[in-house]
Design an enzyme around this catalytic site. Structure first.
Site, mmCIF file in Angstrom:
data_model
loop_
_atom_site.group_PDB
_atom_site.id
_atom_site.type_symbol
_atom_site.label_atom_id
_atom_site.label_comp_id
_atom_site.label_asym_id
_atom_site.label_seq_id
_atom_site.Cartn_x
_atom_site.Cartn_y
_atom_site.Cartn_z
ATOM 1 N N GLU A 42 0.870 -1.165 0.000
ATOM 2 C CA GLU A 42 0.000 0.000 0.000
ATOM 3 C C GLU A 42 0.915 1.225 0.000
ATOM 4 O O GLU A 42 1.820 1.317 0.837
ATOM 5 C CB GLU A 42 -0.896 0.021 1.241
ATOM 6 C CG GLU A 42 -1.866 1.176 1.114
ATOM 7 C CD GLU A 42 -2.746 1.431 2.329
ATOM 8 O OE1 GLU A 42 -2.720 0.645 3.286
ATOM 9 O OE2 GLU A 42 -3.448 2.458 2.282
ATOM 10 N N ARG A 268 6.151 -12.945 9.565
ATOM 11 C CA ARG A 268 6.743 -11.622 9.346
ATOM 12 C C ARG A 268 8.200 -11.640 9.760
ATOM 13 O O ARG A 268 8.595 -12.390 10.644
ATOM 14 C CB ARG A 268 6.079 -10.571 10.253
ATOM 15 C CG ARG A 268 4.678 -10.215 9.946
ATOM 16 C CD ARG A 268 4.182 -9.224 11.006
ATOM 17 N NE ARG A 268 4.851 -7.935 10.879
ATOM 18 C CZ ARG A 268 4.438 -6.976 10.061
ATOM 19 N NH1 ARG A 268 3.375 -7.175 9.300
ATOM 20 N NH2 ARG A 268 5.063 -5.831 10.001
ATOM 21 N N LYS A 278 5.159 0.702 8.860
ATOM 22 C CA LYS A 278 5.190 2.001 8.172
ATOM 23 C C LYS A 278 4.598 3.089 9.043
ATOM 24 O O LYS A 278 5.079 4.215 9.053
ATOM 25 C CB LYS A 278 4.390 1.903 6.863
ATOM 26 C CG LYS A 278 5.189 1.286 5.724
ATOM 27 C CD LYS A 278 4.374 1.265 4.447
ATOM 28 C CE LYS A 278 3.402 0.121 4.461
ATOM 29 N NZ LYS A 278 2.618 -0.033 3.253
HETATM 30 P P1 ATP Z 1 3.047 -1.966 7.539
HETATM 31 O O1 ATP Z 1 2.384 -2.550 8.742
HETATM 32 O O2 ATP Z 1 4.452 -1.576 7.759
HETATM 33 O O3 ATP Z 1 2.227 -0.897 6.869
HETATM 34 P P2 ATP Z 1 1.952 -3.717 5.726
HETATM 35 O O4 ATP Z 1 1.931 -5.183 5.775
HETATM 36 O O5 ATP Z 1 0.698 -3.034 6.044
HETATM 37 O O6 ATP Z 1 3.132 -3.194 6.569
HETATM 38 P P3 ATP Z 1 1.947 -3.463 2.937
HETATM 39 O O7 ATP Z 1 2.351 -2.310 2.122
HETATM 40 O O8 ATP Z 1 0.538 -3.852 2.949
HETATM 41 O O9 ATP Z 1 2.459 -3.150 4.372
HETATM 42 O O10 ATP Z 1 2.880 -4.726 2.663
HETATM 43 C C1 ATP Z 1 3.210 -5.226 1.406
HETATM 44 C C2 ATP Z 1 3.617 -6.656 1.575
HETATM 45 O O11 ATP Z 1 4.730 -6.746 2.442
HETATM 46 C C3 ATP Z 1 2.507 -7.480 2.194
HETATM 47 O O12 ATP Z 1 2.368 -8.674 1.459
HETATM 48 C C4 ATP Z 1 2.991 -7.748 3.586
HETATM 49 O O13 ATP Z 1 2.536 -8.982 4.047
HETATM 50 C C5 ATP Z 1 4.509 -7.715 3.428
HETATM 51 N N1 ATP Z 1 5.161 -7.334 4.681
HETATM 52 C C6 ATP Z 1 4.954 -6.225 5.399
HETATM 53 N N2 ATP Z 1 5.679 -6.244 6.521
HETATM 54 C C7 ATP Z 1 6.384 -7.396 6.514
HETATM 55 C C8 ATP Z 1 7.325 -8.010 7.399
HETATM 56 N N3 ATP Z 1 7.682 -7.445 8.544
HETATM 57 N N4 ATP Z 1 7.845 -9.208 7.045
HETATM 58 C C9 ATP Z 1 7.497 -9.790 5.894
HETATM 59 N N5 ATP Z 1 6.626 -9.274 5.016
HETATM 60 C C10 ATP Z 1 6.064 -8.094 5.317
HETATM 61 MG MG MG Z 2 -0.808 -2.264 6.394
#
Ligand code: ATP
Ligand code: MG
Length: 579
Positions: A42, A268, A278
């Site tokens: 996102e 994760r 983020k």
């Molecule tokens: P954040 O909580 O930092 O916003 P998010 O998962 O909401 O992270 P996205 O932009 O939706 O962020 O993530 C893109 C991809 O990265 C998703 O498939 C998510 O599962 C993966 N991802 C995010 N954080 C991690 C992590 N700590 N380890 C592995 N994969 C991750």
């Molecule tokens: Mg998110």
């Protein structure tokens, strides 16, 4: 305190994680013509270390099995998203060394299709418009122990629902006045199946679609359908989405795809002393706790790039962490290990004195008048009489051919303050009044004859002599232990050097409610250093090994050859060894 993940994968072994094994099975069973994955950020912030794992997995799998990997922005929430984030995400993925198939994609470009499918669900009796307030919806969802209470609109007719949904789209409802919900089961033990919201009213411009829409699909609705549109075969995401999988499957089933995508969840990446969220990283930026998303202390890809971390090192780290369903915390030193490994054979060497202490060589003129006759044959150098400088030629790297550099040796030098102690601690191997002799790297053996102190007793200058017979040779009749680095005072270049420690002093900063309480006050130290000319001359973004000090990079924003600025990448060594 959480336990550190112990199982790390050795590099170069074939990767045997459960996801790759599932894919191998699917290939063997000829389930798909081609494996298709996607990395679906996102665009509401910069990518971080956690995303590195997801990127390496999604793109890595596609590469390994001759498949495709898409970059798709899951941009369904315009309030938090920005073009700047979109641009930086592309940059970061490419810098890591991956290329997506075709153009970068946007869930927002499917909004027409998603709307049509929402209408299809209404027509099938699988969705309804709920006119309860957000509070009522929340209260009526029930809890883990209590079933939910159906909305008064749950049994409304298809016609009523179609009309209301159209009205939502046409702006006849304000934010929060109406939502479209999937009609599933208000008593499901899985809260995600209690008639989840799939569309909401949001009078908000979108960075891609402008003011075309005032309703936006929810992530859980848009995501599986975007996967399906793109022919994703393996939709890989993190474990927190495991409970969402039944709804994922419900959506693709109700819309009716022949070959629906399948979601697989992995754990994760968590690393000690850092944050992978983020939202929390944005807080650090917004409050000015760091200098920006690319502050070298930040665990963002942009920050790590500016810090001097290498894409090879990050990919190696990701390989070593591996992919599983086991939750754990990865040791930060594993990341540093991978980065360090990627630097040894790729960085030119140079001498930089981080905390300069002036040394005057009292017999310099006398020794240098006969340097050429007394030197070892192997020494390559030239004397510049105008500036009284001996230019010593040395390879840039001891065993990789990177060409040569010229190091100026002059009457006044700097050595590091830490290399001279009036009262040395036990086991000290450098200079002191009791041990006045040491080898100056790449040049003569030096003997300190006097130290000068200020009023508080700090050493501010040394007087010394050099042994004329030791240019490239061992001294006669005695052994001199130890080698130190140095920089010419007159021909060296003043430089700003930034040293870093962890941004957070606590092991799990996400467990601390106020992020300020988790910060390490010493995360940045700025030093006035002096570097040999070959280091200063480098263009921005060049990595070096400062001999005896560590790995450094010329800063991509602030470095110029006149005013060099170096960021510390990582220390030279650490006793840590990966399992
Ligand atoms: P954040 O909580 O930092 O916003 P998010 O998962 O909401 O992270 P996205 O932009 O939706 O962020 O993530 C893109 C991809 O990265 C998703 O498939 C998510 O599962 C993966 N991802 C995010 N954080 C991690 C992590 N700590 N380890 C592995 N994969 C991750
Ligand atoms: Mg998110």
């Amino acid at each position: 305190m959480s336990e550190h993940a112990k199982s790390t994968v050795q590099k170069d072994e074939p990767k045997n994680d459960f996801i790759r094994n599932i894919i191998r099975g699917d290939i063997k069973a000829q389930k798909y013509e081609q494996i298709v994955t996607r990395f679906p950020p996102e665009p509401n912030g910069y990518l971080h270390l956690g995303h590195v794992k997801s990127i390496c997995l999604n793109f890595g799998v596609a590469e390994e099995f001759d498949g495709l990997c898409h970059l798709r922005y899951d941009d369904t929430n315009p309030t938090a998203e920005k073009q700047d984030y979109i641009d930086n995400i592309k940059n970061d993925v490419q810098w890591l060394g991956f290329e997506w198939a075709g153009e970068a994609l946007h869930a927002s470009s499917y909004f027409d299709q998603l709307y049509a499918w929402a209408v299809q669900l209404i027509e099938q009796g699988d969705a309804y418009v709920d006119l309860q307030t957000p509070e009522q919806i929340r209260d009526n969802r029930g809890s883990f122990n209590e079933p939910g209470t159906p909305s008064p609109q749950r049994e409304a007719s298809v016609e009523d629902n179609l009309k209301r949904f159209m009205d939502m789209k046409d702006g006849k409802y304000q934010d929060g006045e109406a939502v479209l919900r999937a009609k599933i089961d208000m008593t499901s033990p899985n809260m995600n199946m209690r008639d989840p919201i799939i569309y909401r009213v949001m009078h908000q411009e979108h960075h891609q679609t402008g003011d075309k829409w005032c309703i936006y699909p929810m992530y859980d609705f848009a995501h599986p359908l975007s996967d399906a549109i793109e022919g994703i075969t393996h939709s890989l995401c993190t474990l927190e989405f495991e409970d969402h999988r039944p709804f994922y499957d419900w959506v693709v089933d109700k819309i009716g795809f022949d070959k629906p995508p399948h979601q697989y969840e992995f754990s994760r990446l968590n690393v000690d002393h850092t944050l992978t969220s983020k939202r929390k990283l944005k807080q650090l930026v917004d409050e000015g706790i760091v200098e920006g998303w690319d502050d070298p202390r930040m665990p963002t890809i942009a920050g790590m790039r500016r810090r001097g971390y290498t894409p090879e090192g990050l990919r190696d780290f990701s390989d070593r962490v591996g992919v599983s369903k086991a939750d754990g915390v990865t040791d930060m030193r594993l990341l540093e290990f991978s980065i360090r490994q990627s630097l040894d054979d790729t960085t030119a060497r140079g001498m930089a004195v981080l905390k300069p202490l002036k040394v005057t060589i009292t017999n310099f003129d006398e020794v240098l008048s006969q340097w050429e006759t007394l030197k070892a044959d192997s020494v390559e150098a030239r004397w510049d009489a105008d500036t009284q400088t001996l230019w010593l030629t040395q390879p840039k790297h001891p065993n990789v051919d990177m060409g040569a550099r010229e190091i100026p040796f002059t009457k006044t030098l700097y050595i590091d303050q830490g290399d001279y102690e009036i009262e040395p601690p036990a086991g000290y191997k450098r200079l002191s009044p009791e041990k006045p002799e040491i080898r100056l790297r790449n040049t003569y053996v030096l003997a300190v004859t006097e130290h000068i102190t200020d009023e508080s007793g700090n050493v501010v200058e040394l007087k010394a002599t050099i042994d004329p017979t030791t240019l490239g040779k061992n001294p006669e009749g005695r052994k001199v232990k130890g080698v130190i680095h140095w920089v010419s005072a007159s021909r060296g270049v003043p430089a700003t050097v930034r040293l870093y420690e962890q941004l957070f002093s606590v092991e799990d900063p996400s467990s601390v409610s106020d992020v300020h309480d988790a910060l390490n006050p010493n995360s940045l130290t700025v030093l006035d250093a002096v570097v040999e000319p070959s280091l200063a001359e480098a263009e921005a973004g060049t990595r070096f090994q400062f001999e005896r000090e560590g790995y450094f990079i010329t800063d991509s924003e602030d470095h110029t050859t006149d005013k060099p600025v170096f960021n510390q990448i990582v220390s030279l060594r650490d006793s840590y060894k990966p399992a």
